[in-house]
Design an enzyme around this catalytic site. Structure first.
Site, PDB file in Angstrom:
ATOM      1  N   SER A   1       0.850  -1.193   0.000  1.00  0.00           N
ATOM      2  CA  SER A   1       0.000   0.000   0.000  1.00  0.00           C
ATOM      3  C   SER A   1       0.886   1.243   0.000  1.00  0.00           C
ATOM      4  O   SER A   1       2.053   1.182  -0.390  1.00  0.00           O
ATOM      5  CB  SER A   1      -0.964  -0.023   1.191  1.00  0.00           C
ATOM      6  OG  SER A   1      -1.964   0.963   1.027  1.00  0.00           O
ATOM      7  N   ASN A   2       0.374   2.365   0.435  1.00  0.00           N
ATOM      8  CA  ASN A   2       1.156   3.608   0.429  1.00  0.00           C
ATOM      9  C   ASN A   2       0.733   4.483   1.604  1.00  0.00           C
ATOM     10  O   ASN A   2      -0.138   4.115   2.384  1.00  0.00           O
ATOM     11  CB  ASN A   2       0.968   4.334  -0.904  1.00  0.00           C
ATOM     12  CG  ASN A   2      -0.494   4.625  -1.180  1.00  0.00           C
ATOM     13  OD1 ASN A   2      -1.128   5.406  -0.492  1.00  0.00           O
ATOM     14  ND2 ASN A   2      -1.047   3.946  -2.177  1.00  0.00           N
ATOM     15  N   ARG A   3       1.333   5.656   1.722  1.00  0.00           N
ATOM     16  CA  ARG A   3       1.134   6.503   2.900  1.00  0.00           C
ATOM     17  C   ARG A   3      -0.089   7.405   2.838  1.00  0.00           C
ATOM     18  O   ARG A   3      -0.241   8.306   3.655  1.00  0.00           O
ATOM     19  CB  ARG A   3       2.372   7.378   3.128  1.00  0.00           C
ATOM     20  CG  ARG A   3       3.608   6.606   3.508  1.00  0.00           C
ATOM     21  CD  ARG A   3       4.739   7.561   3.838  1.00  0.00           C
ATOM     22  NE  ARG A   3       6.011   6.888   3.969  1.00  0.00           N
ATOM     23  CZ  ARG A   3       6.405   6.253   5.075  1.00  0.00           C
ATOM     24  NH1 ARG A   3       5.625   6.207   6.134  1.00  0.00           N
ATOM     25  NH2 ARG A   3       7.576   5.653   5.110  1.00  0.00           N
ATOM     26  N   SER A   4      -0.972   7.205   1.870  1.00  0.00           N
ATOM     27  CA  SER A   4      -2.162   8.058   1.804  1.00  0.00           C
ATOM     28  C   SER A   4      -3.026   7.878   3.055  1.00  0.00           C
ATOM     29  O   SER A   4      -3.296   6.758   3.483  1.00  0.00           O
ATOM     30  CB  SER A   4      -2.998   7.686   0.573  1.00  0.00           C
ATOM     31  OG  SER A   4      -4.242   8.350   0.635  1.00  0.00           O
TER      32      SER A   4
END
Ligand code: CTP
Ligand code: CA
Length: 223
Positions: free
Chosen positions: A33-36
């Site tokens: 996933s990512n840091r959003s």
């Protein structure tokens, strides 16, 4: 909310917003996933509702609670987000891709939990996800399409290229290398690019204030 919807500048408009970071499975218990944080997309949903719109929020991963009074659909992967956005396209007046979509996914997620490898290393093969903004840009008719660009260098040049290449009507550019800007923070500093107007630089401010300005600008061009 009902009261707002009778009077705001976006009344009778259906605004569809994607938010949060997509989740791409590696195996049944692990993912990429990512840091959003989802904060910008959720703020946009709130601002659109305040201005009288009927809002559909399509939410990828976030820890934020569902906003009260806003139809919220939960999805995880980029492929699921793509399906959901394409399904909502025909009834949408405005579509905003605020989600941080994983550019790649694991080609073949493992059915069972991966075991530690005897070799001491593990190779995952990633395949490219659909570019949802570009898909929507190719399919849209009257819909007003808005994208984001998170860059760490050449902000305006890269954002301008994305605006044109994906056939968006507006692109919100943010330089995520700066302190307090974008991913995870409550504040953001953005530049708004459109096809036919000069770029508008907004000062650093909280995400809800930015969201209100963006929705205001959209309502001016679509009405
Ligand atoms: N986007 C999308 N589908 C993808 C990747 C991005 O719809 N597979 C959307 C994002 O939601 C955002 C815009 O495209 O509105 C720009 O995303 P960004 O990651 O900045 O650009 P990319 O086109 O993915 O290019 P790169 O990551 O190489 O800069
Ligand atoms: Ca990307």
């Amino acid at each position: 909310l009902k009261l707002y919807q009778k009077q705001g500048v976006l009344k009778n408009k259906h605004v569809v917003i994607s938010a949060g970071g997509t989740i791409e499975p590696i195996d049944p218990v692990r993912y990429i996933s990512n840091r959003s944080s989802g904060k910008m997309g959720y703020a946009l949903a709130k601002a659109a509702a305040e201005q009288g719109a009927q809002v559909t929020l399509v939410s990828a991963s976030t820890t934020l609670p569902d906003p009260i009074g806003i139809k919220t659909i939960h999805i995880q992967s980029a492929q699921d987000l793509s399906k959901q956005m394409i399904a909502t396209l025909p009834t949408a007046d405005v579509i905003i891709m605020a989600a941080a979509v994983s550019d790649y996914r694991v080609g073949e997620p493992a059915v069972n939990k991966l075991k530690k490898q005897a070799s001491g290393e593990l190779t995952l093969t990633l395949v490219e996800n659909p570019d949802i903004l570009a898909q929507l840009g190719a399919m849209k008719k009257e819909q007003y399409l808005v994208g984001f660009a998170a860059e760490t260098q050449n902000l305006l040049a890269y954002a301008q290229t994305k605006l044109v290449k994906k056939n968006a009507d507006m692109l919100i550019a943010n330089d995520v290398s700066k302190h307090q800007v974008g991913f995870g923070y409550d504040t953001n500093q953005v530049t708004i690019l459109t096809k036919d107007q000069e770029p508008e630089v907004l000062p650093l401010q909280d995400k809800l204030s930015i969201a209100r300005k963006i929705m205001q600008k959209i309502s001016e061009v679509i009405n």
